[in-house]
Scaffold this active site. Structure first.
Site, mmCIF file in Angstrom:
data_model
loop_
_atom_site.group_PDB
_atom_site.id
_atom_site.type_symbol
_atom_site.label_atom_id
_atom_site.label_comp_id
_atom_site.label_asym_id
_atom_site.label_seq_id
_atom_site.Cartn_x
_atom_site.Cartn_y
_atom_site.Cartn_z
ATOM 1 N N TYR A 47 69.697 -22.510 -95.835
ATOM 2 C CA TYR A 47 71.014 -23.296 -95.696
ATOM 3 C C TYR A 47 72.006 -22.881 -96.450
ATOM 4 O O TYR A 47 73.165 -23.317 -96.247
ATOM 5 C CB TYR A 47 70.600 -24.788 -95.510
ATOM 6 C CG TYR A 47 69.523 -25.281 -94.438
ATOM 7 C CD1 TYR A 47 69.246 -24.417 -93.199
ATOM 8 C CD2 TYR A 47 69.316 -26.421 -94.226
ATOM 9 C CE1 TYR A 47 68.269 -24.799 -92.313
ATOM 10 C CE2 TYR A 47 68.458 -26.897 -93.138
ATOM 11 C CZ TYR A 47 67.742 -26.047 -92.289
ATOM 12 O OH TYR A 47 66.999 -26.644 -91.378
ATOM 13 N N LEU A 184 68.743 -35.303 -81.599
ATOM 14 C CA LEU A 184 69.683 -35.606 -80.705
ATOM 15 C C LEU A 184 69.945 -34.420 -79.789
ATOM 16 O O LEU A 184 70.858 -34.512 -79.040
ATOM 17 C CB LEU A 184 70.998 -35.847 -81.581
ATOM 18 C CG LEU A 184 70.646 -37.071 -82.490
ATOM 19 C CD1 LEU A 184 71.978 -37.127 -83.432
ATOM 20 C CD2 LEU A 184 70.265 -38.268 -81.921
ATOM 21 N N ILE A 223 64.880 -36.153 -87.979
ATOM 22 C CA ILE A 223 66.098 -35.807 -89.080
ATOM 23 C C ILE A 223 67.330 -35.568 -88.617
ATOM 24 O O ILE A 223 67.906 -34.418 -88.445
ATOM 25 C CB ILE A 223 65.474 -34.639 -90.020
ATOM 26 C CG1 ILE A 223 64.941 -33.361 -89.306
ATOM 27 C CG2 ILE A 223 64.536 -35.064 -91.147
ATOM 28 C CD1 ILE A 223 64.685 -32.308 -90.151
ATOM 29 N N LYS A 225 71.270 -34.623 -88.155
ATOM 30 C CA LYS A 225 72.190 -34.288 -88.866
ATOM 31 C C LYS A 225 73.592 -35.061 -88.562
ATOM 32 O O LYS A 225 73.752 -35.145 -87.467
ATOM 33 C CB LYS A 225 72.435 -32.713 -88.810
ATOM 34 C CG LYS A 225 73.695 -32.102 -89.463
ATOM 35 C CD LYS A 225 74.769 -31.771 -88.538
ATOM 36 C CE LYS A 225 75.946 -31.061 -89.378
ATOM 37 N NZ LYS A 225 77.013 -31.118 -88.380
ATOM 38 N N ASN A 235 73.018 -43.621 -86.787
ATOM 39 C CA ASN A 235 71.707 -43.108 -86.541
ATOM 40 C C ASN A 235 70.654 -44.042 -87.451
ATOM 41 O O ASN A 235 69.367 -43.628 -87.164
ATOM 42 C CB ASN A 235 71.504 -41.507 -87.276
ATOM 43 C CG ASN A 235 72.492 -40.660 -86.404
ATOM 44 O OD1 ASN A 235 72.733 -41.176 -84.905
ATOM 45 N ND2 ASN A 235 72.799 -39.552 -86.578
#
Ligand SMILES: NC(=O)c1ccc[n+]([C@@H]2O[C@H](COP(=O)([O-])OP(=O)(O)OC[C@H]3O[C@@H](n4cnc5c(N)ncnc54)[C@H](OP(=O)(O)O)[C@@H]3O)[C@@H](O)[C@H]2O)c1
Length: 256
Positions: A47, A184, A223, A225, A235
């Site tokens: 990342y 999601l 997890i 984002k 969230n």
């Protein structure tokens, strides 16, 4: 925050994903998330944001021991010396002495699995890595990996449209954490009629129902984002309601 218990150890059920978070946006998101009560952060060597994640953690001023921090080694670095070098660099960038979890990012046939996991075990013995895990591994690959190291986690794509029944079952048998990435469906759960209807009875959004459905399962963590303060807060706000057995089933049936 709720926790999952894996091999006797508590892991925060909800974490912050940081893929595509870069620069100051990343620093701020991590700092904000921790200030709000997040205690689990997911990054990866690929990342290219570990330094920013590290600055965010430092800026939040939360005790290191309270945070569950994960990073991952990319397949092009699976040779022994590369695993050692890249992960020692990760620790420097993350401004920490250890990561809670180090994952093989994807399965790969380029380097024997035992070599990569052996290097990860060496880092574990040195104290730079607390737990070892894998990502995007099938049940049979997890089984193979467990012959080389104690596997604490398998991180895979898991959300209402992507079932993972075999891995959920294996996580129960082997007592490992199943971490749901893209929980999601990259924001795709928004507008889903079933999630919306279930959410309305609890005063929650589609995203919150999707996350609750994940973290309510044993040994599953999620997890998502998020960048904005609104999304970060939304969230995290999934621990004051519970889905009924029937609602859990309805979400599971969305898988296509
Ligand atoms: N191991 C692997 O191979 C792998 C692969 C993919 C991802 N991951 C990990 O999993 C994390 C999450 O996956 P992801 O980033 O691909 O997808 P995701 O978390 O499913 O979705 C992120 C997207 O949803 C939006 N969003 C966040 N909260 C929302 C809400 N409450 N309502 C509506 N939209 C919302 C975000 O927007 P904003 O950012 O604008 O808030 C962003 O566009 C990654 O960041 C990474 O850490 C791992």
């Amino acid at each position: 925050m709720e926790y999952q218990t894996i091999k006797g150890e508590k892991v925060p059920s909800l974490g912050l994903g940081t893929y595509r978070l870069t620069g100051q946006t990343c620093v701020r998101a991590v700092e904000r998330a921790l200030s709000m009560g997040y205690r689990h952060i997911d990054t990866a060597q690929m990342y290219d944001n570990e330094a920013e994640v590290g600055r965010g953690v430092e800026g939040a001023g939360v005790e290191r021991a309270e945070i569950f921090l994960t990073t991952k080694v990319w397949p092009s670095d699976f040779a022994r010396d590369r695993v050692l070098k890249k992960t020692r660099e990760s620790l420097k960038k993350l401004l920490t002495d250890y990561v809670d979890l180090l994952l093989m990012h994807w399965p790969s046939e380029g380097v024997p699995m035992g070599e990569t996991l052996g290097a990860m075990r060496q880092l574990q013995e040195e104290g730079g890595v607390l737990h070892i895990g894998v990502s995007n591994f099938s049940p049979s690959l997890v089984e193979e990996a467990s012959g080389h190291a104690e596997i604490f986690c398998n991180q895979v794509q898991y959300h209402p449209y992507r079932s993972q029944d075999a891995l959920v079952e294996q996580a129960g048998q082997m007592d490992y954490l199943l971490t749901a990435y893209t929980p999601l469906s990259r924001g795709g759960v928004q507008g889903d009629a079933t999630l919306k209807e279930i959410g309305e009875t609890h005063g929650k959004t589609e995203a919150q129902v999707a996350l609750r459905w994940l973290v309510q399962q044993e040994r599953v963590s999620a997890i998502p984002k998020a960048t904005s303060e609104e999304h970060l807060a939304e969230n995290l706000d999934v621990f004051d309601f519970e889905l009924s057995g029937e609602e859990m089933e309805r979400v599971s049936s969305l898988s296509r």
